[in-house]
Design a protein around this motif. Sequence first.
Motif, short mmCIF file in Angstrom:
data_model
loop_
_atom_site.label_atom_id
_atom_site.label_comp_id
_atom_site.label_asym_id
_atom_site.label_seq_id
_atom_site.Cartn_x
_atom_site.Cartn_y
_atom_site.Cartn_z
N GLU A 213 52.15 -63.64 93.38
CA GLU A 213 51.09 -62.62 93.34
C GLU A 213 49.77 -63.20 92.87
N CYS B 231 60.89 -51.63 88.51
CA CYS B 231 60.34 -52.35 89.67
C CYS B 231 59.68 -53.64 89.20
N GLY B 232 59.63 -54.61 90.10
CA GLY B 232 58.84 -55.82 89.88
C GLY B 232 59.22 -56.54 88.59
N SER B 233 58.21 -56.88 87.83
CA SER B 233 58.46 -57.62 86.58
C SER B 233 59.30 -56.79 85.62
N SER B 234 59.11 -55.49 85.63
CA SER B 234 59.90 -54.63 84.73
C SER B 234 61.38 -54.70 85.10
N ALA C 242 48.67 -58.32 87.23
CA ALA C 242 49.98 -58.93 87.04
C ALA C 242 50.34 -58.85 85.55
N SER C 243 51.55 -58.40 85.33
CA SER C 243 51.96 -58.06 83.96
C SER C 243 52.42 -59.31 83.18
N THR D 215 54.82 -45.43 87.70
CA THR D 215 55.31 -46.00 88.96
C THR D 215 56.14 -44.96 89.71
N LYS E 61 55.27 -64.20 89.70
CA LYS E 61 53.93 -64.46 89.16
C LYS E 61 53.16 -65.43 90.06
N SER F 299 59.05 -49.14 82.52
CA SER F 299 57.79 -49.09 83.28
C SER F 299 56.61 -49.28 82.34
N GLN F 300 55.86 -50.35 82.54
CA GLN F 300 54.67 -50.57 81.72
C GLN F 300 53.76 -49.36 81.81
N SER F 301 53.38 -49.01 83.03
CA SER F 301 52.40 -47.94 83.23
C SER F 301 52.98 -46.57 82.93
C1 F6R Z 1 54.06 -57.97 88.44
C2 F6R Z 1 53.82 -56.57 88.12
C3 F6R Z 1 54.57 -55.55 88.87
C4 F6R Z 1 55.02 -54.41 87.94
C5 F6R Z 1 55.68 -53.30 88.77
C6 F6R Z 1 56.19 -52.19 87.88
O1 F6R Z 1 53.26 -58.81 87.65
O2 F6R Z 1 53.00 -56.25 87.28
O3 F6R Z 1 55.65 -56.10 89.55
O4 F6R Z 1 55.90 -54.93 86.99
O5 F6R Z 1 54.74 -52.78 89.67
O6 F6R Z 1 55.16 -51.59 87.18
P1 F6R Z 1 55.46 -50.68 85.93
O7 F6R Z 1 56.06 -51.53 84.88
O8 F6R Z 1 54.11 -50.13 85.52
O9 F6R Z 1 56.39 -49.61 86.40
#
Ligand code: F6R
Length: 609
Positions: free
Chosen positions: A489, A301-304, A400-401, A353, A486, A348-350
């Motif tokens: 947001e 999702c998103g930046s990922s 924001a990542s 998600t 970026k 996914s960073q976190s």
């Molecule tokens: C944008 C941002 C979001 C995340 C998205 C996915 O700056 O941070 O778009 O990239 O919510 O989140 P993760 O990578 O944690 O699954």
Amino acid sequence: MCGIVGYVGAGAGMDVVLEGLRRLEYRGYDSAGVAVLSDDGVLQVERRAGKLANLEKVLGDRPLAGSLAIGHTRWATHGPPTDRNAHPQVDCGNRVAVVHNGTIENFEALVAGLEARGHERRSDTDTEVVAHLVEERYDGDLAAAVRGVCRDLEGSFVLVVAHADEPDLVIGARRNLPLVIGLGEGENFLGSDVTAFIGHTREARIVDQDQVVELRRGGVTVTDLDGTVVDGESFHVDWDTAAAEKGGYEFFMLKEIQEQPDAVRDTIGGRLTAEGLLHLDELAMSDEDIRGIEQVVIIACGSSYHSGLVGRYAIERWCRLPVHVEMASEFRYRDPVVGRNTLVVAISQSGETADTLEALRHARAQKAWVLAVTNTVGSTVSRESDAALYTRSGPEVAVASTKAVIAQLAAMYLVGLYLAQVRGTRDPDEVRAHLRDLQSIPDLVTEVLSRMEPVRALAGELADAPRVLFLGRHVGYPMALEGALKLKELAYISAEGFPAGEIKHGPIALIEEGTPVVVLAARHALSAKLVNNVQEVRARGARTIVIATDGDESVTPYADNIIRIPDTKSLLTPLLTIVPMQVLSAAVAMAKGLDVDQPRNLAKSVTVE
Ligand code: F6R
């Protein structure tokens, strides 16, 4: 979404919990609250709508004494972000305090039952229901009461519960969302993630699905919902407190942008063999399995997701495998064609998600092989995947990542090169050469960072723009999407990214006199076509800001501003072009006086679908 902290020990519970909430505030900042149990058994609750600072102000004047405390920072789901809907929520007698992350899906039925049994509701939240249910079930055994309540709940939740009659007990419980135990000496902690207690202990244990934690000063017991004790392993957290602090920067994001050379270096580091090739043992696939892959599907999702789009170019180029990149939130609805010979990469960073998790569960149900690319050790995405490749960017606090995305990009190049190496689609010398190029990136990112003054200087001029467009071709296209995201947001400017060749099919109508257009024109084979596109938009009045490679003068006559980046292989340019766009967005947000770390309406770790 929502940050949760629990503490029992000898220290000042309020301070410990507030410190944890400060670190978790990125998970939501609609309201915040704490409950502290006083030595004479009174549950003192304070909660305020708005950011944690509002609560801290009140507590600064009226501190709450006690060495057992729970706390919460909220991203609103049920009920608007008001004082009364802030957590902790309490029962009828103010003896049970509950903080909650998640959504209780059968809450309306539970409310009906509670109201019929005479409970009075004082909020619009689903969380309050839990407080009343615990009140009903409590007969001197708080853990048993919470276990019973959890059995009645549907949906996803992390709960942390305190009771006025239990001076040495905090209960935690989880389903589908993360909860981590911090193991101290004479004190123990609960947190949504390890940053909640990193200032106190770096020994941690993950709480598993449908488990209940009994947290006491002298130790921790974990059971399943039937009360059977379950063993679990603790792990040592490598991050130190400094990694989770601002270190002199005004915002976490500014620090995290500067940390990007290390994020790339650490993600590549330790993954090269003495022969200069790659070993990705984490992939946990045999070479035979890797050779059997027929397609790659990337979900994120998103930046990922943008990192995934770049990954597609690399994997297709190097491995000659078909790659599909899917927004995780849409993946399931298309009945996607995946199977045993599909490698699904969930980025996914976190690692929490909800959309990505559901997508990977769907992929696994179809027997696909799932690799998590995540920044969070022990996260749900990593645990539910067949294997995890960790990006090593350290804790990312700004919502924001930035550094996590650049680390994902590096990781996706590694995945591409590893598949090429094992499948033999690139000979070892070529793989080595690409790896050397990749290893040179951290220094190039440092170089880009040293050139950012002119980019910051543009911020004031862009602050009032109603819209900004971003154009790119090839790997520049996903980065155009990332630049637009970026700016949206962080600076609340309507921004859109397009493939540069596509604008003449419609979006060019958006361009008026002075419309800023950021063009990602870093060196690649298509730059001649990009030059045409820059001319096209400029002829219609656009103000062009061009990101171009050192020495490339082809675009100079058509650029109102040029941002120069050092030369690298065209496929790797996203690792450099991403930086000025992050810096620009943060600078525009600052010029508008906005909170760079906590943009409105957002939360990191999006744990609702
Ligand atoms: C944008 C941002 C979001 C995340 C998205 C996915 O700056 O941070 O778009 O990239 O919510 O989140 P993760 O990578 O944690 O699954």
